[in-house]
Design an enzyme around this catalytic site. Structure first.
Site, short mmCIF file in Angstrom:
data_model
loop_
_atom_site.label_atom_id
_atom_site.label_comp_id
_atom_site.label_asym_id
_atom_site.label_seq_id
_atom_site.Cartn_x
_atom_site.Cartn_y
_atom_site.Cartn_z
N GLU A 282 0.22 5.82 -0.07
CA GLU A 282 -0.78 6.62 0.09
C GLU A 282 0.09 7.89 -0.90
OE1 GLU A 282 0.49 8.66 3.77
OE2 GLU A 282 0.23 6.62 4.73
N LYS B 86 0.72 -0.77 -0.10
CA LYS B 86 -0.41 -0.13 -0.33
C LYS B 86 1.08 1.48 -0.52
CE LYS B 86 -2.91 1.50 3.90
NZ LYS B 86 -1.95 2.71 3.59
N GLU C 88 -9.33 7.78 3.78
CA GLU C 88 -9.09 8.04 4.87
C GLU C 88 -9.80 9.23 5.72
OE1 GLU C 88 -5.62 7.12 6.52
OE2 GLU C 88 -5.90 8.43 8.78
#
Ligand code: KIV
Length: 266
Positions: free
Chosen positions: A115, A113, A182
């Site tokens: 960002e 993952k 998020e």
């Protein structure tokens, strides 16, 4: 037991079966998460906060991630294991490939993952082209906390929401196969869920997602200071102990009872 695949997660999205995901950093909890029926386990760089005691995720290294990913991987057989690429470990395609090689080759992760939006497209494309499954993370980006000026909700203004929608589409076209979103308004998360082929896993993003993720320590009430308002303590008052708390989380995600209105801030 057979490993949960990205194809199965895509079917769960199509069939509107919510995906239960939690963070994890060690073998003991990994075993408990698997027994509770968690489908996706994330070795998050939130280990910088909850394991190492830092104020942010920025000090976490690739070595740290490999160490914790290995510990979790030893105890898991069925859940899909994702590991975070830590801060500044994916600034070029070559660096992203080298970091992913360590998390998957040494650590035993099945997916990495990272960002960011437009600025990580080249890295997502390179990883995907070379066979690395990629989960992307939009909205509140903890690795950019100093640029964002704190841990704040994102995408509340029309322009910011449109940037997140455009980034998500571009990341999917570049090869991303899963999205963590998020701290964005529930309506925006719901639009992403409807518009994207890839499953959308929310944290602080309301109930209209394909799945939910929480930081393990937060959902066990073991946070430092004030708990995040979008989280819920599943352990306090739970007669079944840790296993009962984890099973209650999975059941609440599956039934749609979590997150409820009190955890949906925008
Ligand atoms: O590092 C982490 O734990 C995460 C979750 C907050 C999704 O990225």
């Amino acid at each position: 037991m057979d490993r949960i695949t990205l194809g199965q997660l895509a079917s769960m999205k199509r069939e509107r079966q919510p995906i239960a995901c939690l963070t994890c950093y060690d073998a003991t909890f990994a075993r408990l998460l698997e027994q509770a029926g968690v489908e996706v386990v994330l070795v998050g760089d939130s280990l910088g906060n909850v394991i190492q005691g830092h104020a942010s995720t920025l000090p976490v290294s690739v070595d740290d991630m490999v160490y914790h990913t290995k510990s979790v991987a030893r105890a898991l057989s069925a859940p899909l294991l994702i590991a975070d690429l830590p801060f500044l470990s994916y600034t070029t395609p070559a660096q992203a490939l080298a970091s992913a090689h360590r998390l998957m080759g040494e650590g035993g992760a099945q997916m990495v993952k990272l960002e960011g939006g437009a600025q990580v497209l080249d890295m997502v494309r390179a990883l995907s082209d070379f066979g690395v499954p990629v989960c992307v993370h939009l909205g509140l980006l903890p690795q950019s906390v100093h640029r964002l000026g704190g841990y704040r909700y994102q995408g509340r203004e029309a322009g910011a929401a449109e940037r997140i929608r455009a980034d998500a589409r571009a990341l999917q076209e570049a090869g991303a196969e899963l999205l963590v979103v998020e701290c964005v308004p529930a309506q925006l998360a719901g639009e992403l869920r409807q518009q994207l082929r890839m499953p959308v896993i929310g944290i602080g993003a309301g109930a209209d997602c394909d799945g939910q993720v929480l930081v393990l320590h937060d959902m066990l009430g073991a946070h430092r200071g004030r708990p995040p308002r979008f989280s819920r303590d599943f352990l306090t008052g739970q007669t079944g102990g840790l296993s009962g708390a984890l099973a209650a989380y999975v059941a609440a995600v599956k039934s749609g009872a979590f997150p409820g209105p009190e955890q949906t801030l925008f």
